[in-house]
Design a protein around this motif. Sequence first.
Motif, PDB file in Angstrom:
ATOM      1  N   MET A 232      18.541  25.816  41.251  1.00 56.48           N
ATOM      2  CA  MET A 232      18.604  25.861  42.135  1.00 56.48           C
ATOM      3  C   MET A 232      20.008  27.000  41.680  1.00 56.48           C
ATOM      4  SD  MET A 232      19.391  24.312  45.353  1.00 56.48           S
ATOM      5  CE  MET A 232      18.025  23.724  46.425  1.00 56.48           C
ATOM      6  N   PRO A 233      20.126  27.404  41.102  1.00 58.38           N
ATOM      7  CA  PRO A 233      22.125  28.213  40.223  1.00 58.38           C
ATOM      8  C   PRO A 233      22.766  27.314  40.145  1.00 58.38           C
ATOM      9  CG  PRO A 233      21.633  30.211  42.338  1.00 58.38           C
ATOM     10  CD  PRO A 233      20.497  28.845  42.649  1.00 58.38           C
ATOM     11  N   TRP A 234      22.942  26.291  41.252  1.00 58.34           N
ATOM     12  CA  TRP A 234      23.937  25.311  41.356  1.00 58.34           C
ATOM     13  C   TRP A 234      23.622  24.054  41.132  1.00 58.34           C
ATOM     14  CZ3 TRP A 234      27.852  26.859  37.823  1.00 58.34           C
ATOM     15  CH2 TRP A 234      27.964  28.465  38.214  1.00 58.34           C
ATOM     16  N   GLY A 235      22.482  23.773  42.135  1.00 58.83           N
ATOM     17  CA  GLY A 235      21.785  22.734  43.021  1.00 58.83           C
ATOM     18  C   GLY A 235      20.774  22.398  42.337  1.00 58.83           C
ATOM     19  N   PRO A 236      20.076  20.898  42.612  1.00 53.34           N
ATOM     20  CA  PRO A 236      20.517  20.594  43.820  1.00 53.34           C
ATOM     21  C   PRO A 236      21.905  19.611  43.306  1.00 53.34           C
ATOM     22  CG  PRO A 236      18.052  19.891  42.761  1.00 53.34           C
ATOM     23  CD  PRO A 236      18.714  20.717  42.482  1.00 53.34           C
ATOM     24  N   LEU A 237      22.104  19.262  44.372  1.00 54.78           N
ATOM     25  CA  LEU A 237      23.006  17.693  44.121  1.00 54.78           C
ATOM     26  C   LEU A 237      22.488  16.893  42.886  1.00 54.78           C
ATOM     27  CD1 LEU A 237      24.812  16.953  47.750  1.00 54.78           C
ATOM     28  CD2 LEU A 237      26.143  18.209  45.732  1.00 54.78           C
ATOM     29  N   ASN A 238      23.131  16.136  42.028  1.00 53.94           N
ATOM     30  CA  ASN A 238      22.525  15.048  41.727  1.00 53.94           C
ATOM     31  C   ASN A 238      22.510  14.275  42.162  1.00 53.94           C
ATOM     32  OD1 ASN A 238      24.513  12.826  41.038  1.00 53.94           O
ATOM     33  ND2 ASN A 238      26.184  13.937  40.954  1.00 53.94           N
ATOM     34  N   GLU A 239      20.623  13.513  42.085  1.00 54.50           N
ATOM     35  CA  GLU A 239      20.269  12.764  43.207  1.00 54.50           C
ATOM     36  C   GLU A 239      21.081  10.886  43.219  1.00 54.50           C
ATOM     37  OE1 GLU A 239      19.262  14.271  40.668  1.00 54.50           O
ATOM     38  OE2 GLU A 239      17.229  15.846  42.888  1.00 54.50           O
ATOM     39  N   ASP A 240      21.259  10.381  43.912  1.00 47.38           N
ATOM     40  CA  ASP A 240      22.267   8.668  43.963  1.00 47.38           C
ATOM     41  C   ASP A 240      20.502   8.176  43.508  1.00 47.38           C
ATOM     42  OD1 ASP A 240      24.503   7.420  45.216  1.00 47.38           O
ATOM     43  OD2 ASP A 240      22.619   5.985  45.675  1.00 47.38           O
ATOM     44  N   ALA A 241      21.325   7.020  42.287  1.00 48.20           N
ATOM     45  CA  ALA A 241      20.630   5.681  42.363  1.00 48.20           C
ATOM     46  C   ALA A 241      19.981   5.166  43.438  1.00 48.20           C
ATOM     47  CB  ALA A 241      21.529   5.206  41.482  1.00 48.20           C
ATOM     48  N   ALA A 242      19.988   4.889  44.482  1.00 48.05           N
ATOM     49  CA  ALA A 242      19.992   4.548  45.531  1.00 48.05           C
ATOM     50  C   ALA A 242      18.068   4.644  46.046  1.00 48.05           C
ATOM     51  CB  ALA A 242      21.005   4.293  47.152  1.00 48.05           C
ATOM     52  N   THR A 243      18.052   6.179  46.231  1.00 49.35           N
ATOM     53  CA  THR A 243      16.629   6.316  46.293  1.00 49.35           C
ATOM     54  C   THR A 243      15.864   6.694  45.367  1.00 49.35           C
ATOM     55  OG1 THR A 243      17.574   8.718  45.877  1.00 49.35           O
ATOM     56  CG2 THR A 243      17.500   8.118  47.978  1.00 49.35           C
ATOM     57  N   ILE A 244      16.011   6.656  43.714  1.00 48.26           N
ATOM     58  CA  ILE A 244      15.306   6.181  42.444  1.00 48.26           C
ATOM     59  C   ILE A 244      13.977   4.883  42.563  1.00 48.26           C
ATOM     60  CG2 ILE A 244      15.897   7.742  39.993  1.00 48.26           C
ATOM     61  CD1 ILE A 244      18.139   8.747  39.958  1.00 48.26           C
ATOM     62  N   ASP A 245      13.047   6.102  42.437  1.00 48.69           N
ATOM     63  CA  ASP A 245      12.337   4.781  41.657  1.00 48.69           C
ATOM     64  C   ASP A 245      12.681   4.585  40.379  1.00 48.69           C
ATOM     65  OD1 ASP A 245      10.121   2.860  42.390  1.00 48.69           O
ATOM     66  OD2 ASP A 245       9.155   4.863  41.594  1.00 48.69           O
ATOM     67  N   ARG A 246      12.100   6.176  39.869  1.00 46.37           N
ATOM     68  CA  ARG A 246      12.186   6.299  38.268  1.00 46.37           C
ATOM     69  C   ARG A 246      12.138   8.196  38.239  1.00 46.37           C
ATOM     70  NH1 ARG A 246       5.429   6.508  36.047  1.00 46.37           N
ATOM     71  NH2 ARG A 246       5.928   3.434  37.480  1.00 46.37           N
ATOM     72  N   VAL A 247      12.193   8.207  36.893  1.00 47.27           N
ATOM     73  CA  VAL A 247      12.708   9.350  36.237  1.00 47.27           C
ATOM     74  C   VAL A 247      11.749   9.725  35.543  1.00 47.27           C
ATOM     75  CG1 VAL A 247      14.514  11.433  35.694  1.00 47.27           C
ATOM     76  CG2 VAL A 247      15.060   9.242  37.558  1.00 47.27           C
ATOM     77  N   GLU A 248      10.774  11.117  35.419  1.00 48.32           N
ATOM     78  CA  GLU A 248      10.477  11.118  34.578  1.00 48.32           C
ATOM     79  C   GLU A 248      10.785  12.313  33.256  1.00 48.32           C
ATOM     80  OE1 GLU A 248       6.460   9.318  36.897  1.00 48.32           O
ATOM     81  OE2 GLU A 248       7.047  11.582  37.116  1.00 48.32           O
ATOM     82  N   PHE A 249      10.611  12.476  31.853  1.00 48.96           N
ATOM     83  CA  PHE A 249      10.945  13.760  31.424  1.00 48.96           C
ATOM     84  C   PHE A 249       9.738  14.334  30.311  1.00 48.96           C
ATOM     85  CE2 PHE A 249      15.100  11.190  32.191  1.00 48.96           C
ATOM     86  CZ  PHE A 249      16.051  12.548  32.288  1.00 48.96           C
ATOM     87  N   ILE A 250       9.687  15.121  30.766  1.00 50.98           N
ATOM     88  CA  ILE A 250       8.377  15.648  29.894  1.00 50.98           C
ATOM     89  C   ILE A 250       8.761  16.708  29.745  1.00 50.98           C
ATOM     90  CG2 ILE A 250       6.526  17.264  30.500  1.00 50.98           C
ATOM     91  CD1 ILE A 250       7.938  15.199  33.272  1.00 50.98           C
ATOM     92  N   LYS A 251       8.814  16.850  27.977  1.00 53.72           N
ATOM     93  CA  LYS A 251       9.590  17.542  26.863  1.00 53.72           C
ATOM     94  C   LYS A 251       8.079  18.982  26.975  1.00 53.72           C
ATOM     95  CE  LYS A 251      12.156  14.856  25.749  1.00 53.72           C
ATOM     96  NZ  LYS A 251      12.480  14.529  24.089  1.00 53.72           N
ATOM     97  N   GLY A 252       8.472  20.061  26.526  1.00 50.27           N
ATOM     98  CA  GLY A 252       8.022  20.898  27.403  1.00 50.27           C
ATOM     99  C   GLY A 252       7.423  22.344  28.329  1.00 50.27           C
ATOM    100  N   PRO A 253       7.011  23.167  28.171  1.00 49.09           N
ATOM    101  CA  PRO A 253       5.993  23.524  29.050  1.00 49.09           C
ATOM    102  C   PRO A 253       6.289  23.572  30.761  1.00 49.09           C
ATOM    103  CG  PRO A 253       6.251  24.948  27.485  1.00 49.09           C
ATOM    104  CD  PRO A 253       6.479  23.714  26.731  1.00 49.09           C
ATOM    105  N   SER A 254       4.715  22.120  30.311  1.00 47.07           N
ATOM    106  CA  SER A 254       4.496  21.608  31.471  1.00 47.07           C
ATOM    107  C   SER A 254       3.892  22.287  32.369  1.00 47.07           C
ATOM    108  CB  SER A 254       5.301  20.708  32.223  1.00 47.07           C
ATOM    109  OG  SER A 254       6.647  20.259  30.934  1.00 47.07           O
ATOM    110  N   GLY A 255       2.872  23.266  31.559  1.00 43.03           N
ATOM    111  CA  GLY A 255       2.071  23.647  32.605  1.00 43.03           C
ATOM    112  C   GLY A 255       1.160  22.960  33.721  1.00 43.03           C
TER     113      GLY A 255
END
Length: 820
Positions: free
Chosen positions: A198-221
């Motif tokens: 979103m232009p400003w959001g979304p709100l940053n996710e709280d760790a209580a809800t996070i199982d993992r965070v996946e960072f995909i480098k590149g366009p990720s088609g």
Amino acid sequence: MKKHLLVLFLVLLTGSQLFAQVTGSIRGRVTTSDGTIAEGVTVKLKGTTYGAVTDEDGSYSIRKVPAGTYTLVVSAVGLYPKEKQITLTKGTVISDFSLNENKSQLDDVQISTGRKKYKVDKVSPSLRLQSPLIEIPQNIKVVTSQLIADQMAFDIVDGITRNVSGTTRTGHWDAQYANISTRGTTIPAFRNGMNMKMPWGPLNEDAATIDRVEFIKGPSGFMMANGEPGGIYNIVTKKPTGENRSSVTLSGGGYNLGRAAVDLDGKITKDGRLLYRLNLAAQSKGSFNKYNYNDKYVIAPVISYQIDSATLITAEYTHQHVEALSLGNYSFSPNGFGELDPSFFIGDPALDPSKLSDHNLTLYFNHKLDNNWKINGQIAYVNYGLKGGSTWLSSMKENGDIVRYYNLSEELAINKNAQFSIMGDIKTGSIINRFMAGVDMGNLKTWGDFTNGPQDIRTQVTKDSENGVFNVFHPVYGIPAINIPVFDYTTKSIQSRSGANTYATNLTYTGVYLQDEIRMLDEKLRVTLAGRFTHAVTVGKTLAAQVSDNVFSPRIGLSYSIMKDFSVYSLYDQSFLPVSGQDYLGRAFKPVRGNNIELGLKKDLFDGKWSATLAAYKITKENVLTADLDQTHIDEYKKLNPNSAANPSLQIQLGQIKSKGIELDIAGEIVKDLNLILNYAYTDAKVSKDANTSIIGNPIPNSVKHITNGWLSYRFKDESSFLNGFGLTGGYQIQLDRNAGSNAVSLKLPSYYRFDAGVSYEKGKVRLAALVNNLLDRKLLTQGSYTAKTASMPANSVGYYTYIYEVPRNARVTLTYMFK
């Protein structure tokens, strides 16, 4: 590029002739009798040294096994073992297992799955990729929930980017939004594989809800091509596991931090078909900015139902609510970055707080057609809102005098997404085609009103603020109530108020994706051929401003396993980004296009306990908007628009950005009980073409040339020692050659050095941990920019620096009780 791929292909093909012996592979998936994933299960060929251990998805793979007949043995503590005879020839044999629980062992033995703490072998199902990470021709890094807990990160912006090479966060609005960048571009937020940008959001996710965070480098088609070419990050939320992983956590720390989190994970029905997961968190946090505070709560229930052995449905709801006295935690000074004390506060305790919230509802459907094929579908609805005010300055004098103004800050965003995909393998002789096809649909509507209210808010006249001005070096707080604007949210809706400004957007897209991963030479060689066709419509405020784009984005990848645990890859893929607006003749802008070329090496070491990835890339971003300085264009625009401004701000698509770099990531267990995260990135991101030739060669705003991070965690596990259960942890972050947020001038931010250290103790169901962040109490900046004096500013004003401090030295203590 084609030439390079051909050369690499021929070299690898020639090298494969060294393997003269006929060999094959065995792979499959292990579950328990109730359909639960069986992780950490040993799979061996009886009487041989060949074997494997199932990963977090229950999958295993045994490669380079000489052709013959074998007995496959599957076993784990707490499960009855099984044996199966197989005949292996050249190619791959698929053998799945369903194991029954051994209750006598479960009662007496605490099962240890051997779960890797920092290293991950496969991405989540939400990314759709079926192959192990070491075989995927792209740099993808995963931050586990264990690592997040060790670093005592309470949300996505709380230092999580330190675990991924070349990835940074640009501070804004008291850390309510992530603003994460990599490879020279800001990357969008995904949640469970669905675009939340979103232009400003979304709100940053709280760790209580996070199982993992996946960072995909590149366009990720394979996820979505309409975005920035730098990549995406995907938040994978916690789902029911059917196991008792419930816990309660209490935390406290500096600047009046108090936090409680509850994670309940269990079965609703005895047969384990109906499961639940409930995460709750409440947090109250003061600030190093004087008077400011930030309170929030999170509610996240999830229910899943296993209809039969092949079909699972899941419903998930997440709600976050935040209240902050001021979202603007910026500092301003006339002489340079870091001039003010971090306690400076641009807001005022007399003002009302801002309130932010989001509601996210997602429904999932997963069905296995057979052992090879499965279909997935999911739909999501997100409603995000902001109501409050923002304090800023109109100009600054050399002595630090400013006049603050207070403006309305209101936003509403509604994001709808739907995804459907089918994937599986087709075996033709010795070749396996791993297919994936999918359809993505989305609609994002946003409305914003950031109108200036009754402009000046003048403080009471004091010796530090003569004539009602506010001095940044000697701030005096306490605005009289009569001088505070009162905003009316009810007379007109946000939709009607936003219709006349630039904050109203409406983007609809439909994308169709097809990928074939061709696995040859006993699956050692993998060629990926893929493409995405996207139809995107950006609705503007006038007919001429509406843009319809039809874009095809190809993806070509090559991956080769030199050894079982060592692969080399190359990749070419593209992205595009719809652009609203029009040029001086009223013509709609073309989409911004991104091209990524990437080469890399991936290596698992010490029997797969840790991994290393080395990647090199080059990204070219075309059709970038830049200021149109051509006087002929300006004159033509005035002729066509006689009632326009005397000096219109026109734009033209002559900009080009090039970003190239090298990335190194290491993660895993180096020696027993010693876990490591280590990364380094060199990023060279510059303006390569622009209508304003003076800025060609300038670095991209907020880019960092050199970044390195490290994190160590060690726990003593010796029952004979008094140190048993005691743990040490710590890390560093270093950023050098940092660029401020403007490409008009090449302005540098101070170098960034941060060190953290902590201790912990575990015994049974209890874990106690303490961590000190920014151990050396350095003045660290998360972003900065410079505003030059303009003709509209008062004659005695000067240009000024704007910047945001990171939290000074602070400590955190966490006590966790686990119901295991």
